[in-house]
Design an enzyme around this catalytic site. Sequence first.
Site, PDB file in Angstrom:
ATOM      1  N   ASP A   1      -5.124 136.498  51.131  1.00 21.07           N
ATOM      2  CA  ASP A   1      -6.114 137.694  52.056  1.00 21.07           C
ATOM      3  C   ASP A   1      -7.528 138.172  51.330  1.00 21.07           C
ATOM      4  OD1 ASP A   1      -6.054 138.164  54.679  1.00 21.07           O
ATOM      5  OD2 ASP A   1      -5.590 139.919  54.327  1.00 21.07           O
TER       6      ASP A   1
ATOM      7  N   TYR B   1     -10.892 125.914  71.920  1.00 24.20           N
ATOM      8  CA  TYR B   1     -11.743 125.614  70.656  1.00 24.20           C
ATOM      9  C   TYR B   1     -12.337 124.163  70.802  1.00 24.20           C
ATOM     10  CZ  TYR B   1      -9.357 128.126  68.446  1.00 24.20           C
ATOM     11  OH  TYR B   1      -8.153 129.667  67.625  1.00 24.20           O
TER      12      TYR B   1
ATOM     13  N   LYS C   1     -12.809 133.411  54.802  1.00 27.72           N
ATOM     14  CA  LYS C   1     -12.501 133.227  53.560  1.00 27.72           C
ATOM     15  C   LYS C   1     -10.794 132.911  53.278  1.00 27.72           C
ATOM     16  CE  LYS C   1     -10.921 137.179  53.310  1.00 27.72           C
ATOM     17  NZ  LYS C   1      -9.520 137.910  53.084  1.00 27.72           N
TER      18      LYS C   1
END
Length: 327
Positions: free
Chosen positions: A175, A56, A95
């Site tokens: 989720d 990252y 999301k």
Amino acid sequence: MTHARWGILGAGDISGFFARALPQSELGRLHAVGARDTGRASGFAAEHGAEIAGTYDDVLSRDDIDAVYIGTVHTTHVELVLAALEAGKAVLCEKPLGIDPIETDAALFAADEAGLPLIEAFKYRFGPFPELLRDLVSGGGLGEITDIETTIGFTAPTREGRLFDPATAGGAILDAGCYPVSLAVGVAGWAGHDPGSVRVVSATGAIGETGVDESAAAVLDLDGIRARVRTSIVADLPRAARIVGTGGTLEVPNVWGSRSESTASAILRRPDGSVEQIETATVSPMAAEADATILALRDGRTEAPEMPWDETRATARLLADWRRALG
């Protein structure tokens, strides 16, 4: 035209769909992939034609990355959002943006301070059909909105992994349930109601053996609009929405579309008994949300009109209250 250069953070399944969608976007192309496991990042980059692979930090430290897509587990979203914004990148984050309102507010505050786009990646909000839906509701085409019903649910193949792990904020509400909640918030906002005036009226659900909510339902009050939402990760539910107004009822059989194709159709029923079939063109929704991010970056905006921050905040509050109501 010079294409924006995307970095993908996370080499999982959802990131693969985003990588396959990017060639269909007008404004961006994949340039780099970052993951905790550099070997996995390299394999993903080779599969999808990215020039750069690494951690990252490796990706975020580069000057040749304009925007990043975050497709990691829920609990790492805000950590990576903050790092990306500090590195000067526009951000499209899967999301839910944060696992609670505190995390969500921290991410939005950081984007505001940085003056960079931060967009919560509800892909069903992008494309011709959601644009038509926003215009229909905001223009009074359904009259005064009174009720919303919407569901999403699927049967997970196994009771293992992130979906059933409390440590990764698993469960149906975060989720999948975020979809119907965010749609209800959006419809209320398009109808002119206050996205800040929302609350959970009642909630029911089932907590599984692993400690996460496996199915849940709630009744929401959205500044006077009543919404009924349901979700599950252990049972298949319709991917549908029903929006009721004094001037008509809109039924959307596949309101969420898919990862590769946006919603195409709906049925509008008027009080006089007339029925209208609504059809729109389809697009790759993930390519469309990528382009919305780059448009915001080029225009100097921090938000995209498809998923404004006040709706991200309201959705986060409702999700937290829904989860809290189940104990």
